[in-house]
Every structure is written in structure tokens, then in C-alpha cells.
Design an enzyme around this catalytic site. Structure first.
Site, mmCIF file in Angstrom:
data_model
loop_
_atom_site.group_PDB
_atom_site.id
_atom_site.type_symbol
_atom_site.label_atom_id
_atom_site.label_comp_id
_atom_site.label_asym_id
_atom_site.label_seq_id
_atom_site.Cartn_x
_atom_site.Cartn_y
_atom_site.Cartn_z
ATOM 1 N N LYS A 22 0.833 -1.200 0.000
ATOM 2 C CA LYS A 22 0.000 0.000 0.000
ATOM 3 C C LYS A 22 0.872 1.256 0.000
ATOM 4 O O LYS A 22 0.648 2.185 -0.784
ATOM 5 C CB LYS A 22 -0.912 0.000 1.220
ATOM 6 C CG LYS A 22 -1.564 1.352 1.533
ATOM 7 C CD LYS A 22 -2.176 1.353 2.921
ATOM 8 C CE LYS A 22 -2.683 2.721 3.338
ATOM 9 N NZ LYS A 22 -1.610 3.706 3.574
ATOM 10 N N ASN A 23 1.867 1.309 0.891
ATOM 11 C CA ASN A 23 2.643 2.538 1.062
ATOM 12 C C ASN A 23 3.548 2.846 -0.131
ATOM 13 O O ASN A 23 4.011 3.983 -0.274
ATOM 14 C CB ASN A 23 3.455 2.481 2.362
ATOM 15 C CG ASN A 23 2.575 2.562 3.592
ATOM 16 O OD1 ASN A 23 1.445 3.055 3.541
ATOM 17 N ND2 ASN A 23 3.063 2.060 4.718
ATOM 18 N N CYS A 116 -5.724 8.650 8.363
ATOM 19 C CA CYS A 116 -6.099 8.229 9.713
ATOM 20 C C CYS A 116 -5.712 9.282 10.747
ATOM 21 O O CYS A 116 -4.674 9.940 10.636
ATOM 22 C CB CYS A 116 -5.403 6.910 10.065
ATOM 23 S SG CYS A 116 -6.000 5.497 9.133
ATOM 24 N N ARG A 121 0.224 15.113 11.881
ATOM 25 C CA ARG A 121 0.886 14.633 10.664
ATOM 26 C C ARG A 121 1.175 15.833 9.767
ATOM 27 O O ARG A 121 0.622 15.974 8.682
ATOM 28 C CB ARG A 121 0.015 13.596 9.954
ATOM 29 C CG ARG A 121 -0.426 12.475 10.869
ATOM 30 C CD ARG A 121 -1.310 11.470 10.178
ATOM 31 N NE ARG A 121 -0.540 10.511 9.415
ATOM 32 C CZ ARG A 121 -1.081 9.553 8.670
ATOM 33 N NH1 ARG A 121 -2.379 9.446 8.585
ATOM 34 N NH2 ARG A 121 -0.321 8.718 7.997
ATOM 35 N N ASP A 304 3.775 1.175 11.888
ATOM 36 C CA ASP A 304 2.560 0.571 11.348
ATOM 37 C C ASP A 304 2.297 -0.834 11.890
ATOM 38 O O ASP A 304 1.195 -1.362 11.730
ATOM 39 C CB ASP A 304 2.620 0.516 9.817
ATOM 40 C CG ASP A 304 2.288 1.864 9.178
ATOM 41 O OD1 ASP A 304 1.921 2.795 9.904
ATOM 42 O OD2 ASP A 304 2.380 1.968 7.945
ATOM 43 N N ARG A 396 -9.009 0.027 3.661
ATOM 44 C CA ARG A 396 -8.122 0.981 2.998
ATOM 45 C C ARG A 396 -6.746 0.377 2.745
ATOM 46 O O ARG A 396 -6.039 0.797 1.822
ATOM 47 C CB ARG A 396 -7.916 2.236 3.872
ATOM 48 C CG ARG A 396 -9.041 3.236 3.891
ATOM 49 C CD ARG A 396 -8.625 4.482 4.683
ATOM 50 N NE ARG A 396 -7.306 4.920 4.254
ATOM 51 C CZ ARG A 396 -6.295 5.157 5.085
ATOM 52 N NH1 ARG A 396 -6.418 4.988 6.380
ATOM 53 N NH2 ARG A 396 -5.134 5.560 4.603
#
Length: 417
Positions: A22-23, A116, A121, A304, A396
Site C-alpha cells: 500500500k505505502n 487516519c 501529521r 505501522d 483501505r
């Protein structure tokens, strides 16, 4: 709204194949806008974050073709227009469009990205990189207008090795005049994946995966093919599932070096593992030792995986200590683990997990992506039924999580409510 319902206590055996990261994918797709031809990206995970990025591509006028886990993007006829808040706030990674459009057109208008709620952030390090390369930034509320008469090379020192700021600076620098040096760069595999993609287009990026990245600007980027690396966070999540309930559970299609920080911690706990060239086989044990963990940038223990790991710590003998150094609000899962029967105390940026404790299923809420993964793991272990609300967060970031777990013996369903 969707819910995940789990009947806990079932042994997990068989094989789980890991999807594309995903990242990485959420950075590679915006990076494609820099190309002056067409690109193809393989091993794209089928998750809602990719759908959100695809929405932005189509809004800008890109020609996009998706087929299973492949995406082809032709951005030669896109229109560089303001990206509205209702689509930019769907995910944090929308800010990669900020750097790609700035790098290509020397102008971008968009709103602060979403994602999220796991703590502050800020994008100050990204903006610092933009300024060093010649950009002028106008901030009006949540909206950014960023322009440059000319983008030029510069020397960017990041105050912290942020993955986002490293990738964003690279994307702006690849077509800037002259040489850019990024110091204290993030070393994550996802950064290397993006740099490889850019180099496949004809960019000149060296040093990715180290603390110093050097980019020499080019005028033209050609069409190319690239592949998303396996998702080390998904792999780690299922490795933890195997440590909780596995009977020789095989986690396949991984790069073992990318999950080494977790593997070493699992070994420290006494978890039986077999590590192959592209897989790990893992089984549960009834005698897990307590450990101490501190999250750090790669190759340290990933933030994560902090929340998923917390479920496993509830089954260790003694008091484990977990320190979160990246995000200050990443313990929202603790409340729900305690409701399930865990004994966890929060103290500033640390949690103290006393185990082993029996977990008993009930209704809980996924507050963010990795908190949701933590609760899925808890539900797999808990006696009785666990219902997890707001699982859109989980969808997600995990491709086909319900089917993957079902296929190895979990009693789990996804329900619309």
C-alpha cells in the site's frame, strides 16, 4: 457502513499470499504524472486507497486502465487544476499529487491531505523541500497554492527521516534544473521502490535506501513498467496472526529482509519460524516471552506494526513495554483491547502490557487502519464472537483480508449494515 464479524479461536493453517505494498502504490500512482508517456504498474493492491487515487487521476483527465492488479496511466492530456478538499482529504497520500504536479507544471493548488487520525501529521518537511527547490507557498486555511518560476536543485536536510517528505522532494527534484541532495532521507523500501520507478522513466536518482539521496534533474521522462514491492506491513500483520494461532502458517511472496525487525522480535519471544527466500512459516507457542519494543524509522521496528503487535503482547508471560516514537495518538486501539480483556496501561508515549490474559469477544470499533488490524487479530484469538465496526479503515490498507483469513481457517465475515 461495514462490519467484520469473527468467531475466535480457530487454528490458522495453509498459505497467505502477500499483496503489493500500500505505502508504495499510493506514491507510485501520483509519481506517474511526471512521465511524458504512458506507464504501467503491476502488483497494485485492490484497496480503497487506490480507488481514491484513481478518482484524482480521472478528475485531472488522465487516461487510466485498471485490470485486476495492473494499472496503466497516460497523463499526457491532464489538466492541472485545483484538487478539491472532498477528494484530497480521503487519504494522506493525496499529497504526492502536490509534488508531482509541482514538479511537472511548476504550480499546484490543493487542500491539506486526509488519512487516519493517529496524531499530528504535518507536512512542514515536505514544504521545506519545496522551498529549497525554488517554490513559493501560499497557505490559506487548508488550501495550498504552490508555484515556482523555475525549479532548481538544492540541498535539503530533513529534520526527521520522513518517508513522505523524502518521496515528495524526490518527485519535485527529478525535473528540476541541476542537482538536489536530500540528507537524513528515509531509508524505507517504499522510497527505493519509488526511486526505481523514476529511474525506469529515465530520471537520475542515486542513494535511495541510504540517508543521502542525490537527484540530477532531467527534461524528459519516458514510458516504463514497474512493479510494487510486497507489502511488509501486511506480511507482518499475518506473521503476528500466525504467532497467535498458526499451525505452520505460510506467509508467501515476501521479502524477508523487509520484515526482519519483526522476525527478530518474534524469535526473542520464542515463536517457531522457518524463513525461506520469499516466505516465512510460523506457528504459535504457549510460552511466549515478554519483550520491549520501540518504533523507529526503517530498518527499525515500524510504527505501522505497533498496534497489531500489541494484540500478541497480551499473550506474553510478564510485562512487555512498547514505546511509540513516531505518532503520539497511536494507542486508540488500547481502549478496545482492554474491553476485550487485555491488561494494558498507557503512560505518555509508552504502553505496558501485562500478560497473558484471556480475550473475550464483544463489539469494538476500528479507529484507524492499523488499530483495525489489531482488533481483527484480537477477534481471531478471542473466545466467542467479536464484531468490529467502521472497518472501512481496514479495507483501505488490506487487500481481501476477509477472504485471505477465511482461506486459512478463520471464521470471519464482512457485513454491510
Amino acid at each position: 457502513m461495514k462490519q467484520i464479524i469473527i468467531e475466535g479461536g480457530h487454528v490458522l493453517e495453509g498459505t497467505i499470499r502477500i499483496s503489493g505494498a500500500k505505502n508504495s502504490a499510493v506514491a507510485l500512482i501520483p509519481a506517474s504524472l511526471l512521465c511524458d508517456e504512458e506507464v504501467r504498474i503491476d502488483n497494485i493492491p485492490n484497496i480503497s486507497d487506490i480507488d481514491a487515487l484513481n478518482e484524482i487521476l480521472e478528475y485531472l483527465g488522465a487516461n487510466v486502465k485498471r485490470d485486476k492488479n495492473t494499472i496503466e496511466i497516460d497523463s499526457r492530456n491532464i489538466v492541472n487544476k485545483e484538487i478539491p478538499e472532498d477528494i484530497s482529504r480521503k487519504l494522506r497520500a493525496s499529497y504526492y499529487f502536490m509534488s508531482a504536479l509541482l514538479g511537472k507544471y511548476k504550480k499546484v493548488e490543493m487542500y491539506f491531505p486526509g488519512g487516519c487520525s493517529i496524531g499530528a501529521r504535518p507536512i512542514d518537511q515536505t514544504l521545506k523541500g519545496f522551498k529549497e527547490l525554488g517554490a513559493v507557498i501560499l497557505e490559506e486555511g487548508n488550501k495550498y497554492t504552490i508555484t515556482a518560476e523555475e525549479l532548481h536543485g538544492g540541498h535539503v536536510y530533513l529534520d526527521m527521516p520522513s518517508v513522505g517528505a523524502t518521496i515528495n522532494t524526490m518527485l519535485v527534484a527529478v525535473k528540476a534544473k541541476g542537482k538536489t541532495i536530500i540528507e537524513n532521507a528515509a531509508k524505507e523500501p517504499e522510497v527505493v521502490n519509488v526511486a526505481t520507478f523514476l529511474n525506469n522513466m529515465g530520471a537520475k536518482v542515486s542513494g535511495a535506501g541510504t540517508s543521502e539521496i542525490v537527484i540530477t534533474g532531467v527534461d524528459y521522462l519516458k514510458g516504463c513498467f514497474t512493479e510494487v514491492i510486497p507489502d511488509r506491513i501486511e506480511a507482518g500483520t499475518y506473521m503476528i496472526a500466525g504467532a497467535l494461532l498458526g499451525n505452520k502458517l505460510k506467509i508467501d511472496n515476501i521479502i524477508p529482509d523487509h520484515v526482519e525487525s519483526l522476525s527478530l522480535k518474534l524469535k526473542e519471544m520464542g515463536i517457531p519460524m522457518e524463513i525461506g527466500s520469499d516466505y516465512i512459516i510460523i506457528s504459535k507457542t504457549d510460552n511466549m516471552k515478554k519483550i520491549n519494543v520501540k518504533t523507529l524509522g526503517y530498518p527499525g521496528f515500524p510504527t505501522d506494526l505497533q498496534q497489531p503487535l500489541t494484540t500478541l503482547l497480551t499473550q506474553c508471560k510478564g510485562r512487555s513495554v512498547l514505546e511509540e516514537t513516531i505518532y503520539e495518538n497511536r494507542f486508540q486501539n488500547v481502549k478496545y483491547l482492554n474491553e476485550l480483556g487485555a491488561n494494558i496501561e498507557i503512560c505518555d508515549r509508552k504502553i505496558y502490557v501485562q500478560g497473558p490474559t484471556e480475550l473475550v469477544g464483544k463489539e469494538v470499533t476500528a479507529t484507524d487502519l492499523r488499530a483495525g488490524a489489531c482488533l481483527v487479530l484480537a477477534g481471531l484469538l478471542a473466545t466467542g464472537k467479536t464484531t468490529i465496526k467502521e472497518v472501512e479503515h481496514v479495507l483501505r490498507g488490506y487487500e481481501n483480508i476477509v477472504d485471505k483469513l477465511k482461506n486459512v481457517g478463520a471464521k470471519i465475515t464482512l457485513k454491510d449494515v
